[in-house]
Every structure is written in C-alpha cells, then in structure tokens.
Scaffold this motif. Structure first.
Motif, short mmCIF file in Angstrom:
data_model
loop_
_atom_site.label_atom_id
_atom_site.label_comp_id
_atom_site.label_asym_id
_atom_site.label_seq_id
_atom_site.Cartn_x
_atom_site.Cartn_y
_atom_site.Cartn_z
N ARG A 151 45.25 -41.07 -108.84
CA ARG A 151 43.98 -40.38 -109.03
C ARG A 151 43.15 -40.55 -107.77
NH1 ARG A 151 39.26 -41.53 -113.56
NH2 ARG A 151 37.82 -39.98 -112.72
N VAL A 188 40.49 -58.28 -106.19
CA VAL A 188 41.85 -58.49 -105.67
C VAL A 188 42.12 -57.75 -104.35
CG1 VAL A 188 43.00 -59.03 -107.83
CG2 VAL A 188 42.69 -56.64 -107.18
N ALA A 194 34.91 -52.31 -107.80
CA ALA A 194 34.89 -53.61 -108.49
C ALA A 194 36.27 -54.26 -108.42
CB ALA A 194 34.45 -53.41 -109.94
N LEU A 195 37.30 -53.46 -108.62
CA LEU A 195 38.66 -54.00 -108.56
C LEU A 195 38.94 -54.57 -107.17
CD1 LEU A 195 41.32 -54.29 -110.13
CD2 LEU A 195 41.97 -52.01 -109.33
N SER A 222 31.58 -39.01 -113.82
CA SER A 222 32.84 -39.73 -114.07
C SER A 222 33.49 -40.16 -112.76
CB SER A 222 33.80 -38.88 -114.90
OG SER A 222 34.23 -37.77 -114.15
N ALA A 278 31.69 -43.22 -111.65
CA ALA A 278 32.15 -44.37 -112.45
C ALA A 278 33.50 -44.86 -111.95
CB ALA A 278 32.22 -43.98 -113.93
N TRP A 279 34.37 -43.90 -111.61
CA TRP A 279 35.69 -44.27 -111.10
C TRP A 279 35.57 -44.99 -109.75
CZ3 TRP A 279 40.48 -45.12 -112.23
CH2 TRP A 279 41.48 -45.01 -111.27
N LEU A 284 48.53 -51.76 -107.48
CA LEU A 284 47.38 -51.22 -108.22
C LEU A 284 47.07 -49.78 -107.82
CD1 LEU A 284 45.04 -54.35 -108.29
CD2 LEU A 284 46.50 -53.44 -110.11
N TRP A 285 47.99 -49.15 -107.12
CA TRP A 285 47.81 -47.72 -106.84
C TRP A 285 47.83 -46.94 -108.16
CZ3 TRP A 285 51.69 -44.14 -108.12
CH2 TRP A 285 51.37 -42.81 -107.82
N VAL A 286 46.97 -45.97 -108.26
CA VAL A 286 46.99 -45.06 -109.41
C VAL A 286 46.94 -43.63 -108.88
CG1 VAL A 286 46.01 -46.55 -111.20
CG2 VAL A 286 44.51 -45.31 -109.67
N ARG A 314 33.04 -46.74 -108.70
CA ARG A 314 32.52 -48.10 -108.92
C ARG A 314 33.58 -49.00 -109.53
NH1 ARG A 314 28.61 -49.32 -111.88
NH2 ARG A 314 28.45 -47.46 -113.18
N GLU A 315 34.45 -48.41 -110.37
CA GLU A 315 35.54 -49.20 -110.96
C GLU A 315 36.51 -49.67 -109.88
OE1 GLU A 315 37.64 -47.58 -114.42
OE2 GLU A 315 39.46 -48.35 -113.51
N ARG A 316 36.93 -48.73 -109.01
CA ARG A 316 37.87 -49.10 -107.94
C ARG A 316 37.23 -50.13 -107.00
NH1 ARG A 316 43.05 -48.45 -108.87
NH2 ARG A 316 42.19 -48.90 -110.89
#
Lengths: 310, 315
Positions: free
Chosen positions: A244, A225, A220-221, A210, A213-214, A240-242, A216-218
């Motif tokens: 995590r 941007v 991609a984001l 997981s 995956a996170w 777009l700060w989260v 790779r998601e960040r």
C-alpha cells in the motif's frame, strides 16, 4: 482512415480541464498530463489492428490519466468508447468527453456495461469480481485487478529518478513504488533529500483522512522498529513491507541483496530497477515506473493486441 | 505492581468517582516500563492523558504490543486479519479485567432470555465470541450458527422461546433477506460489526429498522484491541463505560478535536492493563460533551475490517 489527427487534437486540448483534477496540486496534475501525452506520441505506430465497435472503459479513481491511452488507441483505431467514471473524477471525465467530435462519452450509469462489445476494467479485485458476475458475457471483460509495484535501488545517483516515481500522481497509482528496497547504507537520507527538492517544484496535493491515518501509522511503526528520516521518508525492516502506498510518505526497506525484494509475479505490477531484473514482471528503469511505454505487457497482458481478442 | 493496578482498576469499575486520571497515568507509567512499543512512541512517560501515546490498531498485526511475554502463559484474541491477511493480536495475562469490564457495562443492555443464538463463529481467539459466551448466564446457553461451511440460518427456524440473537450486520442482513417472522416475545437482537464490507455496503438504518420489526435491537461497538465496549439503541449515540475515554482527533495531526467535531477515534481503556492503554482506530465519529459517541463508520477509503467481513466472505 485513422482518426489519429482528431484524437491528437483532443489530447492537446485537455489542458483547459486540469483544474478539475481532484487531489493533485496544479503542478502535479500538469506534470502527469504532460508525461502521459508524451507516451501517446507512439499511438500512430499501433493503428494497424481493429478496435471493438464499442468499448466501455471502467477507470480507477487513483490515476486521472489512465483512461487517456486506452481511449487514444481505441478511438484512433475507429472504435467508440464510453467511460464509466469513478467517484471523484466525474467533473474531469465529463469535461474531457464534452464536444470532442469523437465517439467518446462518459457516464456513471453501470448499466452501460451490458451494452459493450468489450469492457476494460481497472479496479480492486472485489470490483473485478462484481463486474464479471454482472456481465451477460464475462468473456468480453478485460480486467486488471489489484496489483502493486516495487523499486530496487542500488545506485545512489538515481535518487532523483526514484523521487519522480514517488511524486507522480502523489504515489497513488498501482505503478508507484509501495516499497523501495535498497542496499545503499544512506538510501533513506538520499531519497529524503531528493524528495525535498522534487516537492519544491511539484507540491503534494490533498491527502485524505484515511491516508493521513495510514501515514501516521507507518510513522509510528518506524519509531518502534525503524527510523523516521523526515516527514516524507521512513525506514522499515523489509518484513514489514505492505502493498500500500501513501501519498507523501516513501518507505525505504534496507536489504542486502535482490533476493530480499518480495517480488510476486502474480501481484507485482512493475519493478523499477537500476540493477537486477525479475522473471515474469515488467521491469523498468527508475524514473519510468509511472511513465509506462505504450507497447507493454500491462500486468502480463499485451494490451494493444488483447483489446481486439474476445 | 501489575496485580496492584489490576485491583485498583477492578475497584474503579464500581466507583465512577475515582480519580480516573491518576489511575490512568499510573497504568501508563507501568506500561511504559514494560512495553517497548509504548516506550518507543513516547521516550519519557506521559504526564497528561492527552500525551499518552495512542497505538494505531495496525501496529497490532506488525508488533507484539503490550506487556505480555508472548512466550509465557496468556490469553490471546486475534483480529480477523481481514485487512491484510495478518491478524493483530491482543494478549492478556488473564481475562479477569476483560470479563469484569465487559459484563459491568453490558448487563443493563442484556435481555433475560432463555437462549442465545449467535450468527457468529465460535472461536477461542475471537474476543466477540468470548464476550457472547460471557453473556450466557444472563441470556441463556449459546448456539453458534456460523462454521467453516457458512451461515446456518435454518437453526433459527424453530425458535420457540425468548431468544437473544447476537449477529454481525452482514449475517443479520442475510437473515432478514429470508423474510423471517418476528422472534418470540421477550427476544432481543444484538448487532455488532460494521456495515461496510469489501463487496457490499449495507444501509445501516434500513437493516436495523427491519430488524426492529422482529425484536428490540441493541448495538455494540468494540474491537479486538480494546477490552471494553460501547452500547447503544438504534438511532442513539453509543455509551462508553466510565473507564473508557473516547477522543476524536484530527487524522492529519493526531491533535484532539473539540466536542461535536468529526474526527478519527482514539480510545483510552483502563481495562487494557496487559495490552496498551490508548489505541487509535481507523473509525471516525463525534464525541458529544456527555462522552457518548456517534459513529460515522470508517475513515473515508480506509480498508474495511472486522467480524462482519468474516461473515460477508461466507455469504
């Protein structure tokens, strides 16, 4: 009479169990333990208060040393401690509580919570809520729910300090910076270089699916941007700060001023800073974020004294 | 161009033998020209299916993903926002493709009942509610038993006719906890949503087994970011429609895994014409050689999400 000498001997003997620490590289586990023990040298200065007769400490799974300081203080003050251990850290906690000669034990049995004079809990808000509801006397609970930490970085020469804050515990603990906010134009590049050097000494440990995956998601984001600066650093707009953190990936948010840092005293555990400080939040120097001093407000609570009050 | 692609997709829904790869690549090329997100993830249009960039579902809450101008007329489905508090949005110009694909694949799984009872909240931005409303011509008019006050199980007490009970796992568990009698003959239960919540992890097998005693059960797997769904019977793999390709990938690299290997699930949905063709979830599973999918829930430690959580919060 203080049990500190026995506790000190116990802490000194923990090295043998380091191979049982999951997820971190051997170098990462060694560095975390050494730095945690360094802070515990101050314990003898804080033994003039009583400990509850029996404390149950419910440890989180992200930072393997988190229980050490609480155990050291409670045991040295004359109390008995039971560690309710999290998933994944059972072997570590079983080993460090075996044959210690101290009133220290580990268990996975949650029924132990009902037997304690004091329950100290670090976990998600949902876990805190569930434990509070299950305790016969909820006032015995000293709970620390979900928090996150942030970094405010203004001086380029502090890149190496920030890298330490990210490398310790592979960035998993609630005191690791989830977002690094900086007005330095090439902050991301400087941090990438510092992390590259730091990782040559302290390699990244295991990254879970997981978390991959996170990451790779960040990433991609950031391609859409922001900027992908290296395998270890991306740059994203501050909006777009989260809250995590991913092991192995630092997120830099370029901002103009300190006012752009999304500090929330109710949610921000630590602000690492080499400039401005914030009201109502524990502010520490960069490089100290995951190396808390013993006498501190832990999420706003003076824990060294709160232990005895209920 | 868009309408031409929509027509070709509609024709393809009824023609399993159509050149799926060619159509998917045509859709991708069109999306690449009209969606900056796809363009950023793949500077040049992909020339093979595996090279089409799969947009992580998390990006739907951070960005306007898809080819629809948010300022123009459109239909929007929102995620429950249960993971971060920010909902993801799936926009489409209309629901023609969504409805056609959904009903085309769902019809064989739907019972012919007199009424539909939804242990769900009705909402114009819920894709799940939209889907259940679409079932009504087959399964009967819908009664909704979840609102802002909670779950109203008493609405199920006087069921006297064959009923299609549409429910999330958590609402189903709450209903079963009341020890209800079997539903009338001819009834069926649809279970959707995950079994893992923020506070509770349900044992999927025992919940479904208990439900089977009340009526036959079918299970549906879908998500807001997709236009198509997968269906199954308890204990069997999920069946995707022929226009939905499922791939398991290595979470570390994103590289597709072989049949039978557990991986992070990626979907290529031809009906996602206005959204984005390929998405990547935080769910894991096995894709069998025949294309069916065995779900293994969320990637370990991935945040729980979905419609089940919205109901869990009300319980």
């Amino acid at each position: 009479m203080s049990r500190w000498p026995d506790v000190e001997a116990w802490l000194a003997g923990l090295d043998a169990h380091l191979p049982l620490v999951p997820d971190l590289s051997p170098e990462g586990a060694r560095m975390a333990l050494d730095l945690a023990r360094m802070a515990l040298r101050e314990v003898p200065e804080h033994l003039d208060r009583p400990a509850p007769a029996h404390t149950v400490f419910v440890a989180s799974s992200t930072v393997f040393t988190v229980a050490l300081e609480w155990c050291a203080v409670l045991l040295a003050r004359g109390g008995r401690v039971t560690l309710k251990v999290p998933r994944g850290l059972e072997p570590w906690y079983a080993a460090i509580t075996r044959d210690t000669g101290l009133p220290l034990e580990a268990t996975t049995d949650r029924r132990v919570l009902a037997t304690a004079d004091r329950v100290v809990l670090m976990g998600s808000d949902a876990t805190v809520e569930a434990v509070r509801a299950a305790l016969p006397d909820p006032s015995r609970l000293l709970a620390f729910g979900s928090r996150h930490s942030l970094a405010w970085w203004t001086d380029p020469t502090h890149a190496v300090d920030l890298a330490l804050d990210r490398v310790l515990y592979d960035g998993r603990g609630c005191m690791a910076p989830t977002g690094i906010f900086s007005p330095i134009p090439d902050a991301a590049e400087r941090l990438a270089e510092a992390l590259e050097r730091a990782r040559a000494v302290v390699p990244l440990g295991t990254v879970h699916p997981s978390e991959h995956a996170w990451i790779r998601e960040r990433t991609a984001l950031a391609r859409v941007v922001g900027r992908v600066v290296s395998d270890r650093v991306v740059e994203l707009p501050a909006r777009l700060w989260v809250p995590r953190s991913a092991p192995g990936l630092a997120v830099v948010h370029p901002v103009a001023t300190f006012a752009d840092v999304p500090i929330d005293p109710a949610r921000t555990s630590v602000l690492g800073t080499d400039g401005d400080v914030a009201e109502g939040v524990r502010c520490v120097e960069l490089g100290r974020m995951q190396r808390p001093e013993l006498d501190r407000l832990h999420d706003g609570v003076p824990w060294l004294t709160a232990l005895e009050v209920w | 161009m868009r309408d031409g692609l929509a027509r070709r997709i509609l024709e393809a829904l009824d023609a399993p033998g159509v050149d799926w790869t060619e159509l998917a690549l045509d859709v991708h090329r069109w999306q690449h020209a009209h969606d900056p997100v796809v363009r950023a993830l793949s500077p040049a249009p992909a020339t093979t299916l595996d090279a089409i960039p799969a947009v992580p579902v998390g990006l739907f809450r951070d960005l306007d993903v898809g080819t629809v101008d948010p300022a123009g007329p459109h239909v929007a489905f929102h995620t429950s926002g249960t993971t971060t508090g920010r909902p993801g949005v799936h926009r489409m110009r209309d629901t023609v493709l969504y409805d056609a694909g959904c009903m085309r694949h769902a019809r064989p799984w739907l019972p012919r009942t007199s009424r539909t009872v939804a242990l769900l909240a009705d909402s114009p931005v819920s894709s799940l509610a939209h889907m259940v409303r679409g079932f009504a011509p087959v399964t009967g008019p819908v009664t909704w038993l979840v609102d802002t006050d909670g779950l109203h199980l008493e609405g199920l007490e006087r069921v006297g006719e064959p009923t299609f009970l549409c429910t999330t796992a958590f609402a189903l568990d709450a209903w079963l906890a009341t020890d209800p009698p079997a539903l009338p003959d001819g009834s069926a239960i649809l279970v959707t949503g995950g079994f893992k919540g923020r506070r509770t992890h349900l044992d999927a097998g025992s919940v479904v087994d208990a439900a089977v005693l009340r009526a036959p059960v079918v299970q549906e797997y879908g998500m807001t970011e997709l236009s198509s769904q997968l269906w199954s019977r308890p204990g069997e793999p999920f069946e995707p429609p022929h226009w939905l390709r499922v791939t398991a990938v290595d979470p570390a690299s994103g590289v597709p895994l072989g049949p039978g290997e557990v991986g992070q699930l990626r979907f290529l949905d031809l009906c996602n014409l206005d959204g984005t063709l390929a998405i990547e979830t935080l769910d894991q599973g096995v894709v069998h050689p025949d294309g069916r999918v065995t779900l293994h829930g969320r990637l370990p430690d991935a945040p729980a999400r979905g419609c089940s959580l919205a109901v869990e919060d009300l319980l």
